[in-house]
Enzyme design. Structure first.
Site, short mmCIF file in Angstrom:
data_model
loop_
_atom_site.label_atom_id
_atom_site.label_comp_id
_atom_site.label_asym_id
_atom_site.label_seq_id
_atom_site.Cartn_x
_atom_site.Cartn_y
_atom_site.Cartn_z
CG HIS A 39 15.62 -4.29 25.89
ND1 HIS A 39 16.21 -4.18 24.66
CD2 HIS A 39 16.32 -5.26 26.54
CE1 HIS A 39 17.21 -5.04 24.57
NE2 HIS A 39 17.28 -5.72 25.68
CG ASP A 61 17.41 -10.47 29.54
OD1 ASP A 61 18.01 -11.38 28.94
OD2 ASP A 61 17.55 -9.26 29.28
CG HIS A 119 17.91 -4.15 29.54
ND1 HIS A 119 16.84 -4.90 29.94
CD2 HIS A 119 18.82 -5.03 29.04
CE1 HIS A 119 17.07 -6.17 29.67
NE2 HIS A 119 18.27 -6.29 29.14
NE ARG A 136 24.50 -11.09 26.81
CZ ARG A 136 24.69 -11.34 25.53
NH1 ARG A 136 25.77 -10.90 24.92
NH2 ARG A 136 23.79 -12.02 24.83
CG HIS A 164 26.53 -5.08 25.74
ND1 HIS A 164 26.36 -5.22 27.10
CD2 HIS A 164 27.12 -6.23 25.32
CE1 HIS A 164 26.81 -6.42 27.47
NE2 HIS A 164 27.29 -7.05 26.41
CD GLU A 194 20.69 -10.42 30.46
OE1 GLU A 194 20.82 -11.23 29.51
OE2 GLU A 194 20.03 -9.38 30.38
CE1 TYR A 220 29.32 -10.84 24.33
CE2 TYR A 220 29.87 -8.55 24.85
CZ TYR A 220 29.04 -9.65 25.02
OH TYR A 220 27.97 -9.56 25.86
CG ASP A 267 -5.36 -19.13 5.77
OD1 ASP A 267 -5.78 -17.96 5.67
OD2 ASP A 267 -5.78 -20.07 5.05
CD GLU A 319 22.13 -7.41 29.40
OE1 GLU A 319 22.46 -8.14 28.45
OE2 GLU A 319 20.99 -6.94 29.54
CG HIS A 364 20.73 -8.72 19.83
ND1 HIS A 364 20.16 -7.48 19.67
CD2 HIS A 364 20.94 -8.84 21.16
CE1 HIS A 364 20.06 -6.88 20.85
NE2 HIS A 364 20.52 -7.69 21.77
CG ASP A 371 20.62 -13.08 26.36
OD1 ASP A 371 19.59 -13.19 27.07
OD2 ASP A 371 21.13 -12.00 26.06
N1 GLY Z 1 18.31 -10.58 25.70
C1 GLY Z 1 18.51 -9.25 25.34
C2 GLY Z 1 19.24 -8.56 26.39
O1 GLY Z 1 19.91 -9.18 27.17
O2 GLY Z 1 19.15 -7.39 26.53
MN MN Z 2 19.61 -11.14 27.76
MN MN Z 3 19.26 -8.15 28.95
#
Ligand code: GLY
Ligand code: MN
Ligand code: MN
Length: 440
Positions: A361, A271, A354, A406, A350, A408, A388, A39, A384, A243, A260
């Site tokens: 993304h 972002d 993106h 990070r 990473h 970004e 780490y 529900d 970004e 993440h 983030d």
């Molecule tokens: N928040 C996910 C990224 O930075 O790609």
């Molecule tokens: Mn991000």
């Molecule tokens: Mn991002």
């Protein structure tokens, strides 16, 4: 509220139809309502492709585009008005509203789609759809096709080409119009305010979710319906989990916190990541790592301009980060060799960014014909970089372990280079420390 104007949706449909083969049809379903638990539904979020072409915010709807059709090129199937349902769940546009407010040439009740749509498809040579992304819709589409096939002996002509719509539509979505950039600037502005608020609220003894609450407050106050993705509030060693979403640890004096998070306005994402000391003052080690990440981001910005290719910004971050890690003694050896052997990936695993747009993304190809895509005006992306140092990394001195940084920002490619949309939140060590000191 800043939003995409109605005329833009019309322009997008026309632009898509201009690229479709003659005598073809495109069919796109709205996102389904997702059940959270008995529900209770998840907050409804329209499918990005569907939203891009219609601005129509309801579930149980199907867009049909038929270039060149005499009786209207844009048909929308949607829910009918229903006093009983509207009393419980809120207003619906209905078929009249679909025409009056959302520019449909014609609109039919969604409950009639099985009777009407095969007739619209019949005689068209080619069907464009997002094949493979919605199994239930794919099955319906085949049922509608089979209705036509079953009447072949009566002269009905089923289409014989089925084409993925993504290639055309996602390439359009990659290039942001002035109206889109305006909405993205607004999402960015609100997200910057959210990060500033979280920085000011940061104190040892609070929880990660305490800072998430500060973000949510600014998002909602700014008119955002929801975050563009699950906010990451990661303190201490959690900052090394890319993440991280638990957001329930206690903030400790001496730790960094990495946030983030970005909101969504009219289905456009922002972002942003910022990393700051919980109590407002960087330690020597935290500062050393932070300065490398910041320098790598600056180097990346310089590689974002028309005619530079997608990977140049990433390469710039790898260069600066690898050299920086060698200088601090976290990596040993020749910088070029460490890059060639990808040794930096133990710390920077990473990519530098993106595409950004309706999806955080966002859609759009990163390579064309096997080559990195060349940047063009209107493309939006994140920058970004991060470092780490795993808490379990035994090959570095203890003082570095558990530091995750990070930074970004969101940018749009301009004629001269790029516009940084998210400059409204402090980034240098001095700026961050000053802002936090002022809030104590
Ligand atoms: N928040 C996910 C990224 O930075 O790609
Ligand atoms: Mn991000
Ligand atoms: Mn991002």
């Amino acid at each position: 509220m800043i939003h995409i104007p109605k005329a833009e949706y019309t322009r997008r449909r026309k632009a898509l139809m201009a690229q479709m083969e003659p005598n073809s049809i495109a069919i796109l379903p709205a996102a389904a309502v997702a059940i959270r638990n008995r529900d209770v539904e998840h907050v409804y979020r329209q499918d990005s492709d569907f939203q891009y072409l219609s601005g129509f915010p309801e579930p149980e709807a199907v867009i049909v585009l038929m270039p060149g059709r005499q009786h209207g090129e844009y048909v929308l199937f949607c829910r009918e008005r229903n006093a009983e349902r509207e009393l419980w769940d809120g207003l619906r546009a209905g078929t009249e509203g679909a025409i009056r407010d959302f520019g449909a040439d014609d609109a039919f009740p969604i409950t009639d789609i099985d009777d009407i749509l095969p007739g619209l498809i019949e005689g068209r040579d080619r069907v464009y759809s997002a094949m493979g992304s919605n199994a239930e819709f794919d099955r319906h589409l085949m049922e509608w096709i089979n209705v036509i096939r079953s009447k072949a002996h009566l002269g009905a002509q089923p289409p014989n080409e089925f084409v993925a719509l993504d290639h055309l539509l996602h390439d359009m979505r990659l290039y942001k119009s002035a109206a889109e950039v305006k909405v993205m600037r607004e999402a960015a502005r609100i997200s910057c305010a959210a990060h500033v608020r979280a920085m000011q609220a940061s104190r040892a003894g609070l929880y990660e979710f305490s800072l998430e609450a500060e973000l949510d407050y600014e998002f909602r106050k700014g008119g955002a319906k929801m975050p563009a993705y699950g906010s990451i509030v990661a303190s201490g060693r959690n900052s090394c989990i890319l993440h991280y979403q638990q957001n329930d640890a206690v903030l400790k004096d001496g730790d960094l916190v990495l946030i983030d998070a970005g909101c969504e306005i009219d289905c456009y994402a922002s972002d942003i990541t910022r990393t700051w000391p919980v109590s407002g003052k960087f330690s020597a080690e935290q500062k050393a790592i932070y300065e490398i990440v910041l320098a790598s981001q600056e180097a990346a910005f310089a590689e974002i301009a028309p005619n530079k290719h997608w990977n140049q910004a990433h390469e710039a971050t790898v260069q600066v980060i690898t050299a920086g890690l060698v200088k601090l003694g976290l990596l040993q050896g020749d910088v070029d060799e460490l890059i060639a052997s990808e040794a930096y990936k133990a710390f920077y695993m990473h990519r530098a960014g993106h595409w950004l747009g309706m999806d955080v993304h966002d859609v759009g190809e990163y390579k064309v014909g096997g080559e990195w895509r060349v940047l063009e005006v209107g493309m939006a992306l994140t920058v970004e970089p991060g470092i780490y140092v795993s808490p379990d990394n035994q090959s570095v001195a203890k003082k570095w372990r558990g530091i995750g940084v990070r930074i970004e920002d969101d940018v749009v490619v301009t004629k001269q280079g790029c516009e940084i949309l998210t400059g409204g939140v402090p980034k240098s060590v001095a700026e961050i420390e000053a802002l936090m000191a002022g809030a104590r």
